[in-house]
Design a protein around this motif. Structure first.
Motif, PDB file in Angstrom:
ATOM      1  N   VAL A  27     -94.738 -14.862 -23.418  1.00  0.00           N
ATOM      2  CA  VAL A  27     -93.755 -15.712 -22.745  1.00  0.00           C
ATOM      3  C   VAL A  27     -92.336 -15.285 -23.097  1.00  0.00           C
ATOM      4  CG1 VAL A  27     -92.863 -18.074 -22.574  1.00  0.00           C
ATOM      5  CG2 VAL A  27     -95.329 -17.668 -22.588  1.00  0.00           C
ATOM      6  N   GLU A  80     -91.210 -12.354 -23.829  1.00  0.00           N
ATOM      7  CA  GLU A  80     -90.839 -11.060 -23.258  1.00  0.00           C
ATOM      8  C   GLU A  80     -90.893 -11.032 -21.736  1.00  0.00           C
ATOM      9  OE1 GLU A  80     -93.071  -7.952 -25.145  1.00  0.00           O
ATOM     10  OE2 GLU A  80     -92.708  -8.790 -27.132  1.00  0.00           O
ATOM     11  N   GLU A  81     -91.593 -11.970 -21.140  1.00  0.00           N
ATOM     12  CA  GLU A  81     -91.761 -11.942 -19.688  1.00  0.00           C
ATOM     13  C   GLU A  81     -91.058 -13.109 -18.990  1.00  0.00           C
ATOM     14  OE1 GLU A  81     -93.118  -9.414 -18.245  1.00  0.00           O
ATOM     15  OE2 GLU A  81     -93.813  -8.476 -20.100  1.00  0.00           O
ATOM     16  N   SER A  82     -90.241 -13.859 -19.706  1.00  0.00           N
ATOM     17  CA  SER A  82     -89.526 -14.985 -19.105  1.00  0.00           C
ATOM     18  C   SER A  82     -88.130 -15.064 -19.711  1.00  0.00           C
ATOM     19  CB  SER A  82     -90.291 -16.293 -19.363  1.00  0.00           C
ATOM     20  OG  SER A  82     -90.099 -16.723 -20.695  1.00  0.00           O
ATOM     21  N   PRO A  83     -87.249 -15.872 -19.127  1.00  0.00           N
ATOM     22  CA  PRO A  83     -85.895 -16.013 -19.679  1.00  0.00           C
ATOM     23  C   PRO A  83     -85.860 -16.767 -21.008  1.00  0.00           C
ATOM     24  CG  PRO A  83     -85.976 -16.700 -17.361  1.00  0.00           C
ATOM     25  CD  PRO A  83     -87.387 -16.567 -17.832  1.00  0.00           C
ATOM     26  N   LEU A  84     -86.963 -17.360 -21.409  1.00  0.00           N
ATOM     27  CA  LEU A  84     -86.993 -18.147 -22.638  1.00  0.00           C
ATOM     28  C   LEU A  84     -86.860 -17.254 -23.859  1.00  0.00           C
ATOM     29  CD1 LEU A  84     -89.904 -20.640 -21.864  1.00  0.00           C
ATOM     30  CD2 LEU A  84     -87.449 -21.036 -21.636  1.00  0.00           C
ATOM     31  N   ALA A 128     -90.075 -20.294 -26.533  1.00  0.00           N
ATOM     32  CA  ALA A 128     -91.452 -19.951 -26.172  1.00  0.00           C
ATOM     33  C   ALA A 128     -92.440 -20.561 -27.155  1.00  0.00           C
ATOM     34  CB  ALA A 128     -91.616 -18.433 -26.124  1.00  0.00           C
TER      35      ALA A 128
END
Length: 450
Positions: free
Chosen positions: A343, A345-349, A354
């Motif tokens: 999460v 690395e693959e989202s803006p969070l 995360a």
């Protein structure tokens, strides 16, 4: 994708303790000893030791290697091996299925770990003379289970959100030495109890007749493979935090030795404790004549033993449940790290966000299980550990052995360990991962459907 500033382990020791702590879980402390007791004692131990190095160690190297090569979360690391569109889609499905599996595992793991925390608090309360509060802490109920499950999840998320060096590595360096000290101290004490030597003999003396039991091989194979936390991609994430020049075979061997040592030492504690309890009049057999299961052992038999020890009982209980709590938290932070890294690395969070998000989602699933305990608890355990985990493990072996182009795979393994470049060991390892490991895991999977 954001892979910059992912963090790395600051030292070889830090990685070994963190990865070994991830592998050392509740199954090592009580699952391994009770399986040994049920399957010929020393005979099970010999088969387990053989399989841990012939099967589990090669798979551990494979998972760490995929992670170090990809230097990213499990989805990206597996996609880096793919050459065709269908392989990329398979990589995504495999990694996401692993993430779903570990979330399911953590949802029931947190419940069991919460029980351990409640018994730990109960032992402390008894030492303070607060027996009424201790009885509540040790009594099964929705309210108690909910509180301690959420406390355990908060503890796990608090470690993971701090990152690799300040979270996973730092706390592993603190907790793993404590685990060994407590384990060795409890062994020394338990061996002085009447009846304990009978349990020690049961553990160390092989019952060669048990080698004819097909259940022994199946049980030892499953324990060897899953005791190292393999099969869902969690170790892949740990590998992604390693430097490219790290010597993977040596690191993996160190992790395997530490994990196996804890399992062996746990047998030196649990088997003598079982027979010491029997000496004091506590039954260690189920209704069908077999030895007690792991669940009965931790939450029924051993508390009964501690209660019969007089003034020493609460102190021994405190040390034992502290040991169990440490084993639980070292594994849970590894379990949570897999979805958190994805999460983050693959989202803006960010990482902290995360960790909180995944922690809340898993906590919500745990609450649902507690609410419908009779229906969901055993179902989630069976689905995640007997079916999903072996299936994802099989897919990971197929990626390492079949999807990853051979020369690229061997070159990646030789990186950081140049002496292996001209050795036949590389090809033997790949043959193991390509043929032996998938066949054994497939056999376990087929057996689980029977």
């Amino acid at each position: 994708m954001t892979t910059t500033n992912r963090g790395q382990f600051s030292s070889r020791l830090g990685f070994v303790l963190a990865a070994a702590g991830a592998a050392v879980g509740l199954g090592n402390i009580w699952g391994f000893p009770t399986q040994a007791a049920q399957h010929g004692g020393g005979a099970f131990l010999l088969v387990y030791l053989l399989l841990i190095f012939a099967l589990a160690y090669p798979v551990l190297v494979a998972e760490l290697l995929i992670g170090r090569h990809g230097q990213a979360n499990s989805v990206r690391s597996l996609m880096a091996l793919a050459n065709r569109p269908w392989q990329r889609w398979l990589a995504i499905v495999t990694a996401l299925l692993g993430i779903v599996t570990v979330c399911l595992v953590l949802s029931f793991y947190a419940i069991v770990a919460g029980w351990l925390l409640s018994y730990l608090l109960g032992a402390a309360l008894r030492l303070l003379g607060l027996n009424g509060a201790a009885d509540w802490s040790e009594q099964f109920g929705f309210g108690r289970n909910l509180i301690f499950t959420l406390v355990f999840m908060a503890m796990t998320a608090a470690v993971v959100l701090r990152g690799v060096s300040q979270g996973l590595e730092s706390w592993s360096k603190r907790l793993m030495p404590m685990l060994f000290v407590l384990l060795i101290g409890l062994i020394a004490f338990m061996l002085t109890q009447d009846g304990a030597l009978a349990g020690l003999g049961r553990y160390l003396k092989p019952d060669l007749g048990a080698l004819d039991d097909p259940g022994l091989l199946l049980s030892a194979t499953g324990q060897a493979f899953f005791s190292l936390g393999l099969g869902v991609g969690a170790m892949m994430v740990y590998g992604s935090y390693l430097a490219k020049d790290s010597n993977l075979p040596k690191l993996a061997l160190s992790v395997t030795l530490v994990d196996t040592s804890v399992a062996f030492l746990a047998g030196l504690l649990i088997l003598p404790a079982m027979y010491a309890a029997q000496h004091l009049g506590v039954s260690i057999q189920a209704d069908d004549g077999s030895l007690v299961s792991s669940g009965t052992l931790v939450f029924d038999l051993l508390p009964s033993l501690f209660a019969k020890m007089g003034a020493l009982g609460p102190w021994v209980a405190l040390a034992f449940f502290l040991l169990m709590a440490i084993a639980a938290i070292t594994s849970s932070i590894n379990i949570l790290e897999l979805p958190v890294s994805f999460v983050a690395e693959e989202s803006p969070l960010g990482r902290s966000q995360a960790a909180v998000l995944i922690g809340l989602l898993v906590s919500a699933l745990s609450v649902l299980i507690l609410w419908q305990f009779e229906t969901l608890f055993e179902l989630v355990i069976s689905l995640s550990t007997q079916y999903l985990q072996p299936f994802v493990g099989l897919l990971l072996c197929l990626f390492a052995g079949w999807v990853w182009q051979q020369q690229r795979c061997l070159a990646a393994l030789a990186q950081g360990s140049p002496a292996l470049a001209s050795s036949r060991t590389l090809r033997v390892w790949r043959w193991y991962v390509k043929w032996v490991c998938p066949l054994l895991i497939a056999g376990l999977l087929v057996q689980s459907f029977r």
